[in-house]
Write a protein that holds these residues in place. Structure first.
Motif, PDB file in Angstrom:
ATOM      1  N   MET A   3       0.768  -1.032  -0.129  1.00 41.83           N
ATOM      2  CA  MET A   3       0.025  -0.091   0.103  1.00 41.83           C
ATOM      3  C   MET A   3       0.807   1.328   0.223  1.00 41.83           C
ATOM      4  SD  MET A   3      -3.532  -0.444   2.173  1.00 41.83           S
ATOM      5  CE  MET A   3      -2.888  -0.131   3.623  1.00 41.83           C
ATOM      6  N   SER A   4       2.118   1.051  -0.472  1.00 48.12           N
ATOM      7  CA  SER A   4       2.997   2.468  -0.641  1.00 48.12           C
ATOM      8  C   SER A   4       2.435   3.221  -1.941  1.00 48.12           C
ATOM      9  CB  SER A   4       4.467   1.996  -0.961  1.00 48.12           C
ATOM     10  OG  SER A   4       4.893   1.283   0.271  1.00 48.12           O
ATOM     11  N   THR A   5       2.780   4.467  -1.568  1.00 45.42           N
ATOM     12  CA  THR A   5       2.089   5.483  -3.040  1.00 45.42           C
ATOM     13  C   THR A   5       3.483   6.077  -3.642  1.00 45.42           C
ATOM     14  OG1 THR A   5       0.241   5.747  -1.580  1.00 45.42           O
ATOM     15  CG2 THR A   5       0.814   7.385  -3.328  1.00 45.42           C
ATOM     16  N   ILE A   6       3.216   6.129  -5.009  1.00 48.00           N
ATOM     17  CA  ILE A   6       4.193   6.905  -5.662  1.00 48.00           C
ATOM     18  C   ILE A   6       3.470   8.198  -6.344  1.00 48.00           C
ATOM     19  CG2 ILE A   6       5.640   4.977  -6.389  1.00 48.00           C
ATOM     20  CD1 ILE A   6       4.457   5.083  -9.226  1.00 48.00           C
ATOM     21  N   PHE A   7       4.279   9.203  -6.603  1.00 47.10           N
ATOM     22  CA  PHE A   7       3.560  10.356  -7.264  1.00 47.10           C
ATOM     23  C   PHE A   7       4.353  10.386  -8.862  1.00 47.10           C
ATOM     24  CE2 PHE A   7       2.548  11.196  -3.383  1.00 47.10           C
ATOM     25  CZ  PHE A   7       1.325  12.348  -3.150  1.00 47.10           C
ATOM     26  N   MET A   8       3.466  10.264  -9.724  1.00 48.14           N
ATOM     27  CA  MET A   8       3.879  10.152 -11.289  1.00 48.14           C
ATOM     28  C   MET A   8       3.726  11.378 -12.163  1.00 48.14           C
ATOM     29  SD  MET A   8       2.881   6.959 -13.822  1.00 48.14           S
ATOM     30  CE  MET A   8       1.478   7.535 -13.853  1.00 48.14           C
ATOM     31  N   ASN A   9       4.634  11.790 -12.884  1.00 52.59           N
ATOM     32  CA  ASN A   9       4.461  12.744 -13.655  1.00 52.59           C
ATOM     33  C   ASN A   9       4.880  12.234 -15.185  1.00 52.59           C
ATOM     34  OD1 ASN A   9       6.435  15.109 -15.503  1.00 52.59           O
ATOM     35  ND2 ASN A   9       4.624  16.118 -14.733  1.00 52.59           N
ATOM     36  N   VAL A  10       4.014  12.393 -16.245  1.00 54.05           N
ATOM     37  CA  VAL A  10       4.224  12.289 -17.676  1.00 54.05           C
ATOM     38  C   VAL A  10       4.481  13.368 -18.401  1.00 54.05           C
ATOM     39  CG1 VAL A  10       3.495  10.689 -19.482  1.00 54.05           C
ATOM     40  CG2 VAL A  10       3.281  10.059 -17.141  1.00 54.05           C
ATOM     41  N   PRO A  11       5.608  13.800 -18.793  1.00 53.85           N
ATOM     42  CA  PRO A  11       5.605  15.339 -19.388  1.00 53.85           C
ATOM     43  C   PRO A  11       5.044  15.218 -20.927  1.00 53.85           C
ATOM     44  CG  PRO A  11       7.982  14.569 -18.657  1.00 53.85           C
ATOM     45  CD  PRO A  11       6.782  13.158 -18.388  1.00 53.85           C
ATOM     46  N   VAL A  48       1.948  14.451 -21.367  1.00 55.35           N
ATOM     47  CA  VAL A  48       0.587  14.561 -20.895  1.00 55.35           C
ATOM     48  C   VAL A  48       0.507  15.845 -20.415  1.00 55.35           C
ATOM     49  CG1 VAL A  48      -1.163  13.885 -19.583  1.00 55.35           C
ATOM     50  CG2 VAL A  48       0.114  12.016 -20.584  1.00 55.35           C
ATOM     51  N   SER A  49       1.276  16.291 -19.310  1.00 57.32           N
ATOM     52  CA  SER A  49       1.412  17.491 -18.679  1.00 57.32           C
ATOM     53  C   SER A  49       2.807  17.743 -17.875  1.00 57.32           C
ATOM     54  CB  SER A  49       0.409  17.551 -17.788  1.00 57.32           C
ATOM     55  OG  SER A  49       0.392  18.829 -16.873  1.00 57.32           O
ATOM     56  N   ASN A  50       3.432  18.708 -18.349  1.00 58.38           N
ATOM     57  CA  ASN A  50       4.703  19.217 -17.725  1.00 58.38           C
ATOM     58  C   ASN A  50       4.754  19.337 -16.109  1.00 58.38           C
ATOM     59  OD1 ASN A  50       6.880  18.671 -19.565  1.00 58.38           O
ATOM     60  ND2 ASN A  50       5.753  20.748 -20.353  1.00 58.38           N
ATOM     61  N   LEU A  51       3.605  19.828 -15.492  1.00 59.78           N
ATOM     62  CA  LEU A  51       3.208  20.284 -14.327  1.00 59.78           C
ATOM     63  C   LEU A  51       2.627  19.517 -13.509  1.00 59.78           C
ATOM     64  CD1 LEU A  51       2.476  24.036 -14.896  1.00 59.78           C
ATOM     65  CD2 LEU A  51       4.876  22.870 -14.318  1.00 59.78           C
ATOM     66  N   GLN A  52       1.784  18.522 -13.862  1.00 61.49           N
ATOM     67  CA  GLN A  52       0.772  17.700 -13.123  1.00 61.49           C
ATOM     68  C   GLN A  52       1.562  16.475 -12.570  1.00 61.49           C
ATOM     69  OE1 GLN A  52      -3.266  17.148 -14.452  1.00 61.49           O
ATOM     70  NE2 GLN A  52      -2.905  18.470 -15.706  1.00 61.49           N
ATOM     71  N   TRP A  53       1.381  16.130 -11.377  1.00 55.79           N
ATOM     72  CA  TRP A  53       1.885  15.238 -10.383  1.00 55.79           C
ATOM     73  C   TRP A  53       0.436  14.427  -9.752  1.00 55.79           C
ATOM     74  CZ3 TRP A  53       6.878  13.406 -10.299  1.00 55.79           C
ATOM     75  CH2 TRP A  53       7.771  14.169 -10.591  1.00 55.79           C
ATOM     76  N   HIS A  54       0.590  13.066  -9.929  1.00 56.51           N
ATOM     77  CA  HIS A  54      -0.749  12.477  -9.506  1.00 56.51           C
ATOM     78  C   HIS A  54      -0.267  10.999  -8.767  1.00 56.51           C
ATOM     79  CE1 HIS A  54      -3.933  14.351 -12.309  1.00 56.51           C
ATOM     80  NE2 HIS A  54      -2.549  14.525 -12.886  1.00 56.51           N
ATOM     81  N   PRO A  55      -0.802  11.150  -7.632  1.00 63.13           N
ATOM     82  CA  PRO A  55      -0.655   9.671  -6.747  1.00 63.13           C
ATOM     83  C   PRO A  55      -1.331   8.510  -6.939  1.00 63.13           C
ATOM     84  CG  PRO A  55      -2.091  11.252  -5.603  1.00 63.13           C
ATOM     85  CD  PRO A  55      -1.862  11.992  -6.974  1.00 63.13           C
TER      86      PRO A  55
END
Length: 692
Positions: free
Chosen positions: A333-341, A343-350
């Protein structure tokens, strides 16, 4: 070590309790200042020693404690945990605060009592002070000023704790059994309370200035002392963050909330310029630890991780499989924050990690359901036949340092829709444990997975219980039972309908690296070293500057040298020390991981683009896979019905039954109410939170 940390923390809290009293103001503070006032730190030395140093000391000692605990097996932990079970039961299941356990409610009430005590005592001592002296203004005007001043003190208490819950890699949260994702609600509560008091503080002072005909104070920026303009700007930036953080706005326009929340830096900067560095040192510890954590996250996010493959399910869910360092272990149940440039350079999603570091030593997986605009763009890119590589940046993973699931006789996991994703990692972990000899691991509990889906296509989410790399055949020993409910369909799909699960494999780039801890396998030791060395370096720079630059000008009077300049020097020194020590630690560990990275880059990748149809969407097929066969045989499908959760839970007769729920708010509240109703003493509600 825990006793020492507890004593220091209690002493630190005692100072906050005593601060509003005349005993502290007339006796404690003058005595402490007389012993700490020096030509190297001035009046700031008192606040650094009494309010900043204790928390940093606990944090460093906590890093050492967590490192040592990681190296040993605590055989008594389950017994100690069981003694606290009555306090972990939910006592509030509805209302604006959500589900609260007895422990959470007790600490919340104690903190509320601290705020009420502090405000009442501050106001009482303030009124006594103005009544004992001859005043030039009417008493009611003076009392408005006193109350407004005390509102700021209470908001400052909230700010002292505000950043602890959002420091994802903190050593303080694990010491009290908290995780960063589960502590976000505390940050929200503190933020709401702090901003309410700061707004009242500003309103009272506007009334005070109007009452004494000094409205020109609104545009005053004093060279020494309080700067009114800076305080107004701090409240302005705080209001923007506050308004966009309310659930109705945050849920509908998350991007507005996310981007406006980045104004926290300007809020803190102008708050510092408003009150000065001496007073700001009261809340410096949480901000200092958050700054270190934020910088380490920034360094980790600057590199692209290796995306190995993606599984595209017919229900429009995606499983992304990343390469990870083989020796890197993380909890379920760990969590990562992911960014896909792309798709969006600024958005980070957990996203919740769905893989098990034991069952899958070389990969880390997450599941993403196509719902919002960001996930739709990502799904479209991954569905493109020409895509052979995707740049992805990762922060984390972050998770609990230990789990208590194995201590139960039966573990019940209740999910609604995509809420099943947090439980995939738990089931995969128990798949691994079931393959180990009983003499080497704790017994595996019976597992009951109750999942509610809208339609039969969503059943393909159950295929993710087995990783893309497969699972050992011995997983048939896992005592797993799955009750799947399809609420919007009365019957299953036609037997001749086949839905394929596409598997896309990606080519590695030379710039890709496996996911690894930003500070290496001994991350807690490195974090403790960064905190201690950066703070020592900060004190050295501060002492030299004060002794040979500020003291000759100001002579410790705080009436000559600019307060804003003094504050900005402190900000500069903190940032430089954190950047240098953190950068050295990260670069050292990156060099040690260089050899493994080169090995990952040279790996060949398979080329298939599709995999067999779903095992659960259409079960009328030959079962040639032992793990899938055992899972399918353990699954019962219910069409056109919803689970009767109360009946299913109360029918469990085992001595210790752990209950977890992930899904809509109504489902969580319903399950919490069942566990706290007293109808069954064997039900133990395990609170989980994914409210990033």
């Amino acid at each position: 070590m825990k006793v020492l940390m507890g004593l220091v923390f209690v002493g630190w809290l005692l100072l906050w309790v005593m601060m509003p009293t005349n005993t502290y103001k007339l006796n404690w503070q003058p005595n402490l200042q007389s012993h700490t006032d020096s030509t190297y730190f001035g009046a700031q030395g008192f606040k650094l020693l009494v309010f900043t140093f204790p928390i940093l000391f606990i944090s460093v000692l906590g890093c050492l404690y967590l490192h040592l605990r990681k190296k040993r097996i605590a055989t008594q932990s389950q017994i100690k945990d069981s003694q606290l079970d009555p306090w972990r039961r939910p006592v509030l299941v509805k209302g604006p605060l959500g589900v609260l356990s007895a422990i959470e409610l007790a600490f919340s009430l104690m903190f509320l009592a601290l705020l009420i005590w502090s405000f009442a005592t501050y106001v009482r001592t303030g009124f006594q002070s103005i009544e004992s002296k001859k005043q030039n203004y009417a008493m009611w005007k003076m009392k408005i000023m006193v109350v407004g001043h005390r509102f700021a003190f209470i908001g400052n208490i909230c700010c002292a704790f505000l950043f602890f819950p959002v420091t994802r890699g903190s050593s303080l949260l694990p010491l009290v059994g908290l995780t960063s994702e589960g502590s976000i609600k505390y940050h929200a509560w503190l933020g709401h309370i702090a901003m309410a008091f700061f707004v009242l503080h500003g309103i009272c002072y506007i009334i005070w200035w109007a009452a004494i005909n000094q409205m020109s104070q609104i545009i005053e920026w004093a060279n020494v002392g309080i700067s009114n303009v800076a305080g107004e700007l701090a409240i302005l930036f705080g209001l923007v963050m506050w308004v966009t953080a309310f659930p109705r706005i945050r849920r509908k326009t998350f991007e507005i909330f996310f981007y406006s929340h980045q104004l926290y830096f300007l809020f803190l900067l102008f708050y510092l310029l408003h009150v000065g560095i001496n007073y700001f040192s009261l809340i410096l510890p949480s901000i200092y630890l958050y700054l270190i954590d934020r910088y380490l996250r920034f360094l980790q996010s600057r590199q692209n991780v290796r995306l190995v493959s993606a599984r595209l399910l017919p229900c429009e869910a995606i499983e992304l499989n990343f390469s990870k360092s083989r020796g890197f272990s993380y909890s379920t149940m760990s969590t990562i924050f992911m960014n896909v440039p792309s798709v969006s350079n600024l958005q980070w999603h957990p996203y919740t990690v769905t893989s098990s570091s034991n069952l899958e030593p070389e990969t880390l997986s997450v599941v993403i359901k196509k719902e919002g605009s960001w996930t739709q763009k990502l799904y479209q890119q991954l569905s493109s036949p020409s895509l052979d590589h995707l740049n992805v940046s990762i922060e984390g993973p972050y998770g609990p340092t230990s789990v208590s699931f194995p201590r139960y006789d039966t573990l019940v996991m209740i999910s609604g829709g995509s809420g099943i994703t947090p439980f995939i990692s738990i089931i995969r972990e128990f798949m691994f444990r079931s393959t180990i000899a009983s003499g080497q691991s704790a017994p595996t509990p019976n597992i009951l997975l109750i999942s509610a889906f809208k339609n039969s296509l969503d059943l393909t989410m159950l295929d993710l219980l087995v990783p893309v790399s497969g699972a050992p055949s011995e997983t048939s020993q896992l005592q797993l039972k799955v009750e799947a409910f399809i609420t919007r369909e009365k019957a299953g799909p036609e037997s001749d309908e086949e839905k394929l699960i596409r598997t896309v494999w990606f080519k590695p780039y030379t710039s890709d690296v496996p996911i690894s801890p930003v500070l290496g396998p001994n991350g807690w030791l490195w974090l403790g070293a960064i905190i201690s060395t950066s703070f020592v370096a900060f004190l050295l720079l501060l002492g030299i500057t004060y002794r040979y630059y500020i003291y000759p000008i100001d002579n410790n009077t705080n009436k000559v040298y600019s307060s804003s300049s003094r504050a900005m020097l402190n900000v500069l020194f903190v940032c430089v020390c954190v950047a240098v020590t953190g950068g050295i630690a990260v670069q050292w560990n990156k060099m040690k991981n260089g050899r493994e990275t080169n090995q990952i880059q040279s790996m060949d990748v398979p080329t298939p683009t599709t995999s067999p149809g779903s095992w659960f969407y259409n079960t009328e097929r030959e079962l040639e896979s032992v793990p899938h066969q055992s899972l399918v045989q353990a699954t019962t499908l219910h069409y056109g019905a919803r689970p009767d959760l109360q009946k299913m839970l109360l029918e469990l007769k085992e001595v210790r039954v752990g209950v977890m729920v992930s899904g809509p708010t109504e489902m969580r509240h319903h399950v919490a109410a069942i566990c706290s109703s007293g109808l069954a003493d064997n039900l133990h509600y395990e609170s989980i939170s994914f409210s990033w």
